[in-house]
Design an enzyme around this catalytic site. Sequence first.
Site, mmCIF file in Angstrom:
data_model
loop_
_atom_site.group_PDB
_atom_site.id
_atom_site.type_symbol
_atom_site.label_atom_id
_atom_site.label_comp_id
_atom_site.label_asym_id
_atom_site.label_seq_id
_atom_site.Cartn_x
_atom_site.Cartn_y
_atom_site.Cartn_z
ATOM 1 N N CYS A 49 10.165 -4.297 1.552
ATOM 2 C CA CYS A 49 10.394 -3.622 0.457
ATOM 3 C C CYS A 49 9.830 -4.265 -0.696
ATOM 4 O O CYS A 49 9.237 -3.660 -1.567
ATOM 5 C CB CYS A 49 12.117 -3.570 0.152
ATOM 6 S SG CYS A 49 13.189 -3.125 1.105
ATOM 7 N N CYS A 107 -7.715 -2.296 -3.126
ATOM 8 C CA CYS A 107 -8.160 -2.380 -4.819
ATOM 9 C C CYS A 107 -7.353 -1.553 -5.647
ATOM 10 O O CYS A 107 -6.778 -1.721 -6.535
ATOM 11 C CB CYS A 107 -9.595 -1.967 -4.870
ATOM 12 S SG CYS A 107 -10.646 -3.030 -4.028
ATOM 13 N N CYS A 146 14.390 -8.003 0.698
ATOM 14 C CA CYS A 146 13.722 -7.492 1.838
ATOM 15 C C CYS A 146 12.082 -7.753 1.819
ATOM 16 O O CYS A 146 11.528 -7.156 0.743
ATOM 17 C CB CYS A 146 13.892 -5.943 1.862
ATOM 18 S SG CYS A 146 12.993 -4.917 3.010
ATOM 19 N N CYS A 161 -11.855 1.698 -2.188
ATOM 20 C CA CYS A 161 -10.903 0.549 -1.394
ATOM 21 C C CYS A 161 -9.556 0.752 -1.640
ATOM 22 O O CYS A 161 -9.010 0.711 -2.669
ATOM 23 C CB CYS A 161 -11.242 -0.975 -1.857
ATOM 24 S SG CYS A 161 -10.333 -2.005 -1.675
#
Length: 358
Positions: A174, A55, A171, A52
Site C-alpha cells: 500500500c 521519474c 501495508c 521515464c
Amino acid sequence: MARSSIHFTLATVALFLVSSAVAEYLTLTQDTFEKEVGQDRDALVEFYAPWCGYCKKIAPEYERLGNGFKKAKSVLIGKVDCDEDKDICTKYEVTGYPTFKWFPKGSLEPKKYDGERTADKFADFVNSQAGTYVKVSAVGSNVVSLTSENFNKIVMDNTKHVLVEFSAPWCGHCQNLAPIYESLGDAFKNEADVVIANVNTDNNKKIAERYEVQGIPKLILFSKDNKDGEGYGGALDLEGLVSFINEKCGTSRDEEGQLTSNAGVIEILDILVKEFKSAGEDDKQEVYAKIEEEAANLNGSLARYGKIYLKVAHGYMVKGTDYAKNEIQRIERLLSKSISPVKADEFILKKNILSAFA
C-alpha cells in the site's frame, strides 16, 4: 517550465518558483548549469528523462521539495532533462533515471543521493547537508478519504464513477502504491464524474468485511452502472490504472491528466463530418441537419461534444474550408501559453473535433 538560456538571479528564481503552478524547481540546461550549480549555494539536482516511468512517479514529491525550499536562498532544487542535455548527464556519469546528486556550494564535484525518494526524506537530506531547517508541507490531495459516515453517500451516487482503494498504513504494498494513487487522483481531478477514493481498513473494518477485502491493497470500481463493484486486477502502476479508468468510465486522460487526442471524438459524428466535407454546397445544409439530429440524441458530456461539432460545422460553412485549419493553429498558440487546466481541456476538446474537419 520552459527551457531557457537566461541566467536567473536568485530573486528572479524565487519569484518564478512562487508563481509557477507546474513545477517548483529550476530547470537546468547546458547553458545555465554551471551558472547556477557550484556557485554560492548548495544544490540538489535530479537527472531524469521525460519518458521515464519512475521519474513521473517521483515528480509530485520532487515538486513538494522544491516548493518547500523556494524561499531558502542558500539551496537550489534543480532538474536536468537528459534527453535534451545529454552532455551534462554524460559528464556526471548518469546511467539510470532518475539520479539525484548533491553539489555543495562552490563545487562541481557531486555525491550521489541514495535515500528514500519522498519529499520528507529529500528534505531531511538537504537540511543535514546545507544546515537548513526547512519542513516541506503536505499538498492537497485529490484522493477522497472514505469512512463509514460518507462511504454510501459518495460511492453509491449514480452520477459518479468511484474507484476505491482498500489499504492500511502498515501495508508495504500500500505504501508503494500511495504516490501512484495520488498521481491517479491528480490525473482525474478535472473529471467531475470520476472520484478516486481510499478506505483505511484498520479504521473501517465493517466496510472492508462488506466487500470481502482479505488482501490489500484491493481496488474496486463502483461505476455509475454497477454499484455492486468491479475488482481491478491489472498492474499497480499509473499507466495501468489510467487505462482502466478510461476504458470503464469513458474518459480520455493520459498519465499527466491531459486530455488525449481521442477526447470528445464521437464516431457517428465523425462519419457524418466526412459526408459533410465531401457534400456539394447545395447538400451541406442537409448533412448539417443530420449532425444536428445526432447531436440532439446525446446525453451528459457527449451532448457538450455534440454542440462543439455543430459549432465547428457552422463555422466551416460560413468561413470556408480553411476555418478548421486556422482554428487549430490558433488553439495551438493558446495551448503553448500558461493557461488553467480547465481552459486547456476546453481547447483540446475543440482541437480534437476540429481535426475531423481539417
